[in-house]
Design a protein around this motif. Structure first.
Motif, PDB file in Angstrom:
ATOM      1  N   GLU A  26       0.676  -1.253   0.069  1.00 44.20           N
ATOM      2  CA  GLU A  26      -0.033   0.028   0.183  1.00 44.20           C
ATOM      3  C   GLU A  26       0.829   1.245   0.014  1.00 44.20           C
ATOM      4  O   GLU A  26       1.948   1.247   0.792  1.00 44.20           O
ATOM      5  N   PHE A  83      -2.182   9.449  -4.494  1.00 42.44           N
ATOM      6  CA  PHE A  83      -1.839   8.324  -4.497  1.00 42.44           C
ATOM      7  C   PHE A  83      -1.900   7.488  -3.234  1.00 42.44           C
ATOM      8  O   PHE A  83      -1.694   6.481  -2.984  1.00 42.44           O
ATOM      9  N   ARG A 131      -3.494   3.998  -1.998  1.00 48.62           N
ATOM     10  CA  ARG A 131      -3.511   3.159  -3.535  1.00 48.62           C
ATOM     11  C   ARG A 131      -2.568   2.169  -3.115  1.00 48.62           C
ATOM     12  O   ARG A 131      -1.603   1.914  -2.560  1.00 48.62           O
ATOM     13  N   ASP A 182      -5.734  -1.190  -6.633  1.00 47.53           N
ATOM     14  CA  ASP A 182      -6.531  -0.183  -6.389  1.00 47.53           C
ATOM     15  C   ASP A 182      -6.092   1.311  -6.790  1.00 47.53           C
ATOM     16  O   ASP A 182      -5.217   1.931  -6.323  1.00 47.53           O
ATOM     17  N   TRP A 233      -5.171   3.009 -13.716  1.00 42.94           N
ATOM     18  CA  TRP A 233      -3.774   3.736 -13.396  1.00 42.94           C
ATOM     19  C   TRP A 233      -3.444   4.512 -14.679  1.00 42.94           C
ATOM     20  O   TRP A 233      -2.320   4.269 -15.398  1.00 42.94           O
TER      21      TRP A 233
END
Length: 231
Positions: free
Chosen positions: A120, A150, A153, A157, A163
């Protein structure tokens, strides 16, 4: 001049040599002092940026001194430092990567990208660029909140098709009058997430005394992608 004695010439030569040596010594001292100050300032800047990009992670080490160089196409270059945040058991809880977006409007955009052990994003910051003031420089955290989009994300995701900037069908905003710059940053962040996913086990297995590159260098010709039409 004709009345100068050999002793006078030797004395003058010795004096000149002494002045030259003293001057060289002063220059060396000033240079050493300046380089040390620059190194201290750089370390302070790195420490602040790394602190930003490790978010709320519970780490106990000083990542500035826990670093290796990485070489990989997905990161955009060679000899790119990465800093490791570790818990009390020396397990990696997060990494701040250096990455290069080679396809900015005015050249390379250098990024720092924080990722936790689960993949993450903890944050993204721009460390250097030459994008157009008033347009492309909106990627700077000091100029807008765009770079903070960001945060949180991950590789899934949004899904891969998300993206991209909105102009290309993705979820990330572009800037009015400037598309290449945010497009390049989005791509570089996604590639860094791909790199982490592919090498996660190796990266998390590094120890505090690790040196050098944890993966073999790969050809970098693919990192110099063609710029696309922008604005």
């Amino acid at each position: 001049m004709g009345n100068l004695k050999p002793r006078d010439i030797l004395l003058a030569t010795a004096l000149l040599a002494g002045f030259a040596a003293a001057g060289a010594g002063i220059v060396a001292l000033v240079q050493d002092s300046t380089e040390a100050r620059i190194a201290e300032n750089r370390m302070a800047v790195n420490r602040n940026r790394i602190a930003e990009l490790t978010g709320e992670l519970d780490y106990r080490n000083d990542p500035v001194h826990d670093t290796i160089d990485l070489d990989h196409d997905l990161l955009g270059g060679a000899h790119l430092p990465a800093w490791f945040a570790r818990d009390a058991d020396d397990e990696v809880v997060g990494i701040v990567f250096s990455a290069v977006a080679p396809d900015g409007y005015s050249g390379n955009i250098h990024l720092l990208i924080g990722i936790d052990r689960d993949g993450e994003l903890q944050g993204v910051r721009v460390s250097a660029h030459r994008e157009t003031p008033g347009l492309g420089d909106t990627i700077e955290a000091e100029r807008s909140d765009w770079i903070r989009s960001f945060d949180g994300r991950s590789l899934g995701d949004p899904p891969a098709e998300g993206w991209h900037v909105r102009k290309d069908g993705g979820v990330f905003d572009q800037f009015t009058g400037a598309t290449i710059t945010p497009r390049a940053v989005v791509r570089a962040v996604y590639r860094t997430l791909e790199y982490f996913a592919q090498h996660r086990d190796e990266l998390l297995a590094t120890r505090p005394d690790a040196t050098g590159s944890v993966v073999e260098p790969l050809p970098h010709n693919e990192a110099n992608g063609d710029n696309e039409a922008n604005r």
